[in-house]
Each structure stands twice: as C-alpha cells, then as structure tokens.
Write an enzyme that holds these catalytic residues in place. Structure first.
Site, PDB file in Angstrom:
ATOM      1  N   LYS A 253       0.831  -1.203   0.000  1.00 12.23           N
ATOM      2  CA  LYS A 253       0.000   0.000   0.000  1.00 12.23           C
ATOM      3  C   LYS A 253       0.867   1.255   0.000  1.00 12.23           C
ATOM      4  O   LYS A 253       0.686   2.159  -0.823  1.00 12.23           O
ATOM      5  CB  LYS A 253      -0.921   0.013   1.228  1.00 12.23           C
ATOM      6  CG  LYS A 253      -1.859   1.210   1.268  1.00 12.23           C
ATOM      7  CD  LYS A 253      -2.553   1.335   2.611  1.00 12.23           C
ATOM      8  CE  LYS A 253      -1.614   2.016   3.599  1.00 12.23           C
ATOM      9  NZ  LYS A 253      -2.302   2.388   4.853  1.00 12.23           N
ATOM     10  N   ASP A 271      -6.327   0.890   0.940  1.00 12.51           N
ATOM     11  CA  ASP A 271      -6.414   1.211   2.370  1.00 12.51           C
ATOM     12  C   ASP A 271      -7.789   0.783   2.887  1.00 12.51           C
ATOM     13  O   ASP A 271      -8.569   0.127   2.190  1.00 12.51           O
ATOM     14  CB  ASP A 271      -6.153   2.691   2.616  1.00 12.51           C
ATOM     15  CG  ASP A 271      -7.293   3.575   2.139  1.00 12.51           C
ATOM     16  OD1 ASP A 271      -8.174   3.090   1.397  1.00 12.51           O
ATOM     17  OD2 ASP A 271      -7.312   4.765   2.499  1.00 12.51           O
TER      18      ASP A 271
END
Length: 385
Positions: A253, A271
């Site tokens: 991420k 996320d």
C-alpha cells in the site's frame, strides 16, 4: 281298559271279603268320576305351569341380567357407543391439533437456515444476473462519476519529495492524514534528509511523533527506513516496487502511494476506505488486500489506477462512511447495490458529509491549488484553534 279289567276280577276289601258287582260298578263309576275329575284338573295344572312361566318371564323382564332383554337392548348399547366415540373424539380433538405446533417449530428453522445473519440490510453477493462485462461497465461508470465529483482529488499527505512522502505514509497508519500533516512539519524541519533522520536520537523523534499514536514503533520504522535508504540506495528513494517493500515499515500500500504520487507510476492503494467501498459496490468479494488489488485492477486500465485510488478513498472519507453512509447525498446512488445501508433522507444525509463537502477544512495544510480553486480549504496547523 286296565282299570275295568281289574275291577272285573274283583278287589279284596279290608275285611278280606269280595265286593259285589254293584259295588264294583259303583267303584268303577267313582273311578271314572275321579278320572274325569283328574282330566278336568289337568288343565288347571297346565295353567299353574303357565303361571310360573309367566312369573319367570316377568321376573326375567325385571331382572337386568336376563339374556333376552339384554339382546333386545344391545342395539341401544350399540347406538350409545358412537355417542361415546363422538364424545371421546371431541375430548381428544385438542390432541389431534398437537402436530400443528410441530410444523410451526420446523418452519422457522428452515427459514433461518436459508437466511444468513446479517447487518441491518442483506445485499446479494453480486447484483442479480450481472455478467463480467456488465460489472466492468458499472465499475468504470462509478469511477467516471467520482471523477466529476472530485476533479481535484490528490494524495492528502503534505510532501515535497519522495522521502517526505514515504515517511508521511508510514506515519499515517492507525491515524488520520490530517494528524500526520500537522506533525511532519516539525519532523522535516529538524531532519530534512534520510541521512539526518538515520542519525537522529530515537527519544527526540518519539517526542515529535507522539501525536500520531504508536509513536515508538513508528519512530523505529522511519529511522530504520532512513538507514536503509542511506546504506542500500545512496540516500535516494527507489522507484521500483520490489525495492520499496524491502524498507522497514513499507508494504505494498505504501509503495503504491509513493510510486503513483512521487514517480507517476500507476498503482492501486488498498487502504481501509478502498477495501470497504469496493466490497459495497460488489466489485469483489475478496478481503485480502493483495487479492483486492488484483481483482479491482483487472476491471480498469492500468493508467486509471492511481486516480481511481484517489476517487474511491476521497468518497469513503467524505460520503460513504463506515458506520453511517450518506446515501441520500451520494452522487453514485443509482449505480450502488448497497444503497439504503445508510441515511437516505437528503436533508439528514447532508449532515453526515465531511471536509469540503460539508464546508469544512480538508486534511492538507498545503493543498494543491486546484483544490483551493474548487472551493477547498486548507487544514489548520497543529495546536491552532
């Protein structure tokens, strides 16, 4: 005849003498009279015999245990039997209704077995009858709508170079971008380069990072990644995914945030907001971030990945919240299979909006000019009223 013969022979009297013929005739006459009298008396005997029989018959009729009357009364008893059965049937009628509760007990079990447990509203795993092509069209239609709603979407972390972005992204774990943006100015003012932060005193860094939460672990990560940048990459942030994920505290991420926003290389940022929304929209049923990234990436051209991430994350922060989505104020409601999970009344939904959609400041202290031109407001610095 025998009586006459006996009388002709003669009969010896009590005195031993023989009776005379007249006497014999008289005796015979007497005998005949007695015989006729006997014959006349016979009917009386029959009558007497009939009387006991009648008496017995009357007694039998009066006696309850007599066979003939019992046989005559048997039909009555048979007639009474159905009445008893009817009464017993009536009395047992409630018992015959006993199976009904059993059916009522079984029915709910079948119903609960076929219906899953759920939140307030249960949505089908996929919109009914939606093909792969229809899913791609719907997903891209949502992204186009969001692009019109958030034309100024950008990363909501303040940064001036890749080093500041990778540090800020690591610090954003378990906190808001606003809190990170209010904290990093003091950090970068004291440690502007990877070399400076790699040589920093951990206790001093901890004190600066305290407002972000988990400050000890975050201090260890940012000092560790700074040392790795100095030792392995000459103090420069690498521009490849396989190199970025080797840095302490950096996962896929964080790596895609850096690649997409500091190097212009497409990547999907999965996320918590991104995960929530793509499942609500039924783009995928996956829960693992890597699998979500692959499933969603297959629905869009690679060139759309970075902006797609901004659109989805911004929408999750401003309108499609985790607990109370503002469905009544959502611009993509006609395309959303989860519409109705949140507040559908337009006036009540407006009160749930956040940041610029609610006329409030955003998360960046130094937002892009496009955001300010669109009516966005910069966030206040840490400690400001």
């Amino acid at each position: 005849m025998s009586a006459e013969r006996d009388s002709a022979v003669g009969e010896q009297g009590s005195d031993g003498g023989r009776k005379t013929a007249g006497a014999a005739r008289t005796a015979a006459a007497g005998t005949g009279a007695s015989a006729s009298a006997a014959k006349k008396a016979a009917p009386s005997k029959k009558a007497a015999a009939r009387k006991p029989a009648a008496a017995k018959k009357a007694a039998a009729e009066k006696t309850p245990g007599a066979t003939k009357p019992a046989a005559k009364k048997a039909p009555a008893a048979k007639k009474a039997a159905p009445a008893k059965k009817a009464s017993s049937a009536k009395s047992s009628a409630p018992l015959r209704k006993a199976p009904a509760p059993r059916k009522q007990v079984v029915a709910p079990k079948k119903a609960t077995a076929s219906v899953p447990a759920a939140p307030a509203k249960t949505v089908a795993a996929h919109p009914q009858g939606e093909s792969r092509t229809a899913l791609v069209r719907r997903a891209r239609g949502i992204n186009r709508e969001l692009a019109e709603v958030y034309p100024y979407a950008h990363p909501e972390l303040d940064f001036e170079n890749p080093f500041q972005l990778v540090v800020a992204t690591v610090l954003s774990a378990q906190t808001t971008d606003l809190r990170v943006n209010q904290t990093t100015p003091a950090l970068f003012a004291k440690y502007p380069t990877p070399e400076d932060l790699a040589a920093a005193n951990p206790e001093e860094v901890e004190e600066i990072l305290r407002p972000t939460g988990f400050f000890r672990a975050k201090t260890k990560s940012v000092i560790g990644l700074s040392k790795a940048l100095v030792e392995q990459f000459g103090g420069e942030v690498p521009g490849r995914l396989e190199d970025l994920v080797k840095l302490p505290g950096v996962g896929r991420k964080t790596a895609f945030v850096v690649l997409g926003n500091a190097f212009g290389r497409p990547g999907i940022t999965v996320d918590t907001h991104f995960q929530r929304l793509v499942r609500r929209w039924k783009w995928t049923d996956e829960t693992d971030p890597d699998k979500i990234e692959a499933a969603v990436g297959a629905l869009f051209p690679k060139s759309d990945w970075t902006d797609l991430s901004h659109h989805v994350i911004w929408h999750g922060r401003r309108i499609c919240h985790a607990r109370k989505p503002a469905c009544g104020a959502c611009p993509i409601a006609p395309l959303c299979p989860a519409y109705g999970e949140g507040e559908t009344d337009p006036e009540k939904a407006k009160k749930l909006l956040k940041y610029e959609k609610a006329g409030q400041p955003g998360q960046r202290l130094r937002p892009p000019q496009a955001y300010l031109d669109a009516g966005g407001r910069a966030a206040p610095p840490l400690g400001a009223g």
